[in-house]
Motif scaffolding. Structure first.
Motif, PDB file in Angstrom:
ATOM      1  N   UNK A   5      42.872  20.132  76.943  1.00 34.61           N
ATOM      2  CA  UNK A   5      42.474  19.089  77.893  1.00 34.61           C
ATOM      3  C   UNK A   5      42.809  17.721  77.328  1.00 34.61           C
ATOM      4  N   UNK A   6      42.329  17.459  76.103  1.00 38.62           N
ATOM      5  CA  UNK A   6      42.559  16.160  75.471  1.00 38.62           C
ATOM      6  C   UNK A   6      42.705  16.355  73.970  1.00 38.62           C
ATOM      7  N   UNK A   7      43.470  15.475  73.353  1.00 36.62           N
ATOM      8  CA  UNK A   7      43.721  15.542  71.920  1.00 36.62           C
ATOM      9  C   UNK A   7      43.581  14.137  71.346  1.00 36.62           C
ATOM     10  N   UNK A   8      43.009  14.051  70.157  1.00 37.69           N
ATOM     11  CA  UNK A   8      42.823  12.767  69.494  1.00 37.69           C
ATOM     12  C   UNK A   8      43.877  12.644  68.390  1.00 37.69           C
TER      13      UNK A   8
ATOM     14  N   UNK B 261      41.881  17.880  83.989  1.00 37.31           N
ATOM     15  CA  UNK B 261      42.616  17.434  82.813  1.00 37.31           C
ATOM     16  C   UNK B 261      42.367  15.990  82.452  1.00 37.31           C
ATOM     17  N   UNK B 262      41.176  15.498  82.761  1.00 42.33           N
ATOM     18  CA  UNK B 262      40.888  14.084  82.538  1.00 42.33           C
ATOM     19  C   UNK B 262      39.814  13.932  81.467  1.00 42.33           C
TER      20      UNK B 262
ATOM     21  N   UNK C  88      39.869  18.777  72.675  1.00 44.41           N
ATOM     22  CA  UNK C  88      38.962  19.304  73.678  1.00 44.41           C
ATOM     23  C   UNK C  88      39.778  20.287  74.504  1.00 44.41           C
ATOM     24  N   UNK C  89      39.284  21.514  74.683  1.00 43.73           N
ATOM     25  CA  UNK C  89      40.074  22.531  75.358  1.00 43.73           C
ATOM     26  C   UNK C  89      39.185  23.588  75.995  1.00 43.73           C
ATOM     27  N   UNK C  90      39.780  24.360  76.907  1.00 44.84           N
ATOM     28  CA  UNK C  90      39.115  25.514  77.487  1.00 44.84           C
ATOM     29  C   UNK C  90      39.522  26.742  76.682  1.00 44.84           C
TER      30      UNK C  90
ATOM     31  N   UNK D 231      35.411  23.884  74.760  1.00 41.16           N
ATOM     32  CA  UNK D 231      35.192  23.814  73.312  1.00 41.16           C
ATOM     33  C   UNK D 231      35.741  22.497  72.804  1.00 41.16           C
ATOM     34  N   UNK D 232      35.148  22.026  71.717  1.00 41.72           N
ATOM     35  CA  UNK D 232      35.647  20.816  71.064  1.00 41.72           C
ATOM     36  C   UNK D 232      35.845  21.152  69.591  1.00 41.72           C
ATOM     37  N   UNK D 233      36.962  20.698  69.034  1.00 42.40           N
ATOM     38  CA  UNK D 233      37.228  20.877  67.611  1.00 42.40           C
ATOM     39  C   UNK D 233      36.851  19.575  66.914  1.00 42.40           C
TER      40      UNK D 233
END
Length: 169
Positions: free
Chosen positions: A20-23, A53-54, A121-123, A129-131
């Motif tokens: 979803x999102x990456x830092x 996806x936001x 952040x991903x499914x 789930x968040x790493x």
């Protein structure tokens, strides 16, 4: 009875990670020491917004309050079709971790200069789930050195591939 390609694709999507999102800035600004995969307590409109996806993790950080891990400043925008049940975009969200992991994390965070940073952040199998990572901030010269090493590695790969192409010809 043969499976269709569409059914195979759905199954692969359900089993795999959907990002979803990456830092990306976190890996530039911090030395990553250790990572954990955590669940996230969300409301319905937050999940619907994430399915579109936001999200943004750029300003996000983790913090431990009263023996629980919380994610602060992660931006999940309001759901467009949401009504009065909509969530606030930058509220703090509880992370789901095992007690033993939280206890280890509390011990490690006692050191000065360490912080919790969300990486992605991903499914995973339909669940968000968040790493998160235990990280130490980089100094300015560390950032320059990392960039220099990356450029050197790219340049050497470019030279090697050019040499291989010349040998084939």
């Amino acid at each position: 009875m043969a499976k269709t390609k569409k059914a195979d694709k759905k199954k692969a999507d359900a089993e795999g990670r959907k990002l979803i999102a990456q830092n990306k800035k976190a890996r530039h600004d911090y030395h990553i020491l250790d990572t954990w995969e955590c669940g996230l307590v969300l409301t319905g409109t937050e999940v619907k917004s994430l399915r579109q996806g936001r999200a943004s993790l750029v300003d996000g950080f983790g913090q431990i309050d009263a023996g629980e891990v919380w994610l602060h400043n992660a931006h999940i925008p309001e759901y467009a079709q949401g009504t009065w049940t909509n969530h606030s975009a930058r509220r703090k969200r509880k992370l789901l971790m095992h007690r033993s992991e939280i206890d280890k994390l509390i011990g490690k965070l006692q050191e000065t200069g360490l912080t919790l940073v969300p990486l992605s952040l991903y499914f995973l199998n339909g669940r968000v789930k968040v790493e998160i990572a235990l990280a130490r901030g980089k100094k300015e010269y560390d950032k320059r050195q990392t960039l220099r090493e990356k450029q050197d590695r790219r340049e050497s790969e470019r030279v090697m591939s050019a040499a291989r192409r010349r040998q084939r010809s």
